[in-house]
Write a protein that holds these residues in place. Structure first.
Motif, PDB file in Angstrom:
ATOM      1  N   UNK A  89       0.831  -1.198   0.000  1.00 44.58           N
ATOM      2  CA  UNK A  89       0.000   0.000   0.000  1.00 44.58           C
ATOM      3  C   UNK A  89       0.870   1.255   0.000  1.00 44.58           C
ATOM      4  N   UNK A  90       1.962   1.233   0.771  1.00 40.46           N
ATOM      5  CA  UNK A  90       2.873   2.370   0.826  1.00 40.46           C
ATOM      6  C   UNK A  90       3.531   2.608  -0.525  1.00 40.46           C
ATOM      7  N   UNK A  91       3.995   1.546  -1.172  1.00 43.22           N
ATOM      8  CA  UNK A  91       4.659   1.680  -2.466  1.00 43.22           C
ATOM      9  C   UNK A  91       3.716   2.283  -3.502  1.00 43.22           C
ATOM     10  N   UNK A  92       2.456   1.867  -3.480  1.00 41.89           N
ATOM     11  CA  UNK A  92       1.479   2.415  -4.420  1.00 41.89           C
ATOM     12  C   UNK A  92       1.262   3.903  -4.174  1.00 41.89           C
ATOM     13  N   UNK A  93       1.180   4.298  -2.906  1.00 42.43           N
ATOM     14  CA  UNK A  93       0.966   5.702  -2.564  1.00 42.43           C
ATOM     15  C   UNK A  93       2.157   6.558  -2.975  1.00 42.43           C
ATOM     16  N   UNK A  94       3.352   6.069  -2.712  1.00 45.42           N
ATOM     17  CA  UNK A  94       4.571   6.809  -3.061  1.00 45.42           C
ATOM     18  C   UNK A  94       4.703   6.942  -4.574  1.00 45.42           C
ATOM     19  N   UNK A  95       4.478   5.851  -5.292  1.00 44.35           N
ATOM     20  CA  UNK A  95       4.584   5.890  -6.757  1.00 44.35           C
ATOM     21  C   UNK A  95       3.564   6.848  -7.361  1.00 44.35           C
ATOM     22  N   UNK A  96       2.346   6.836  -6.818  1.00 40.53           N
ATOM     23  CA  UNK A  96       1.299   7.710  -7.346  1.00 40.53           C
ATOM     24  C   UNK A  96       1.657   9.175  -7.152  1.00 40.53           C
TER      25      UNK A  96
END
Length: 264
Positions: free
Chosen positions: A60-67
């Motif tokens: 979930x963190x990786x998705x938020x950071x990438x977005x």
């Protein structure tokens, strides 16, 4: 990480920050993987800050950071999987940020959660145990880990997101309201630390509380298209309010509850 690598990372962060209102600022976001965290990462990065998010869910963190990084054209947005219930791990996170980027100008606390009951008499103390860890212990750990670095900053800010229910608890929300009230009290104690550290000239850093009734985001509206969500604060508006805390003098926001909803 070597000192040379740290200097390079800090310079890259400064270059990528651009000329926004928070240009050059280094801000950590706890609970970055949720809807409010995603909005905060994006808004802070748009304002020019280097943003370091944390969450206990790495995917979930990786998705938020990438977005956030993609939406801002490659702004410096990174993430660390941190167990904020572990004081040493939280201290290590704060130390690592200051070493890698040269400073820490903010901690936005967005760790949330809710449990309630139909009536006061049906309140489960298991709910209190859960919420005390999630809503109080994480505030204690992040504030203790980051307060010295924030005081060293010329614009340090600790921002807690709280709920109106802390000021006017309802029968079925005893555990939740009590946990939120405890988190507020802890944050206000941190504000007193900043006040005293500032001396006669006043604080240079601040601890502030943003108060909402509840939060709403696009997915919630899609799931309940006929709901009005009266008095709720959109996570995008919350993110904007978070950035506004840095635009005001420390003395103006330190130790204050900044209401984003009607006072109860």
């Amino acid at each position: 990480m070597s000192d040379q690598r740290s200097e390079t990372t800090a310079q890259e962060a400064k270059t990528m920050a651009g000329n926004g209102a928070l240009s050059g600022a280094v801000i950590a976001v706890a609970g970055a993987g949720g809807p409010a965290g995603r909005a905060a990462l994006l808004k802070l990065a748009e304002a020019g800050a280097t943003v370091i998010g944390s969450d206990n869910d790495p995917e979930r963190l990786a998705e938020a950071v990438d977005a956030a990084s993609y939406a801002t054209g490659g702004a410096t947005v990174t993430g660390d999987t941190v167990d904020l219930l572990d004081l040493r791990a939280t201290h290590d996170w704060a130390t690592r940020i200051e070493k890698d980027f040269g400073r820490v100008d903010g901690l936005v606390h967005l760790v949330g959660g809710w449990r309630g009951s139909e009536t006061f008499t049906r309140t489960s103390l298991d709910d209190w145990d859960f919420l005390e860890m999630l809503l109080v212990r994480t505030v204690q750990h992040t504030s203790l880990a980051f307060h010295e670095a924030l005081q060293r900053s010329d614009r340090g800010r600790y921002v807690l997101i709280s709920a109106a229910g802390a000021s006017k608890p309802t029968a079925g929300n005893a555990a939740y309201a009590a946990a939120k009230a405890a988190a507020e009290a802890w944050t206000l104690a941190m504000a007193d630390y900043f006040r005293k550290a500032g001396g006669p000239e006043g604080p240079t850093s601040a601890a502030a509380i943003l108060v909402v009734k509840a939060l709403v985001h696009d997915a919630m509206r899609a799931e309940r298209p006929n709901a009005k969500f009266a008095g709720f604060t959109d996570v995008k508006d919350l993110a904007e309010a978070v950035t506004e805390v840095w635009k005001k003098p420390a003395a103006e926001v330190n130790g204050n509850r900044l209401w984003l909803t009607d006072k109860p």
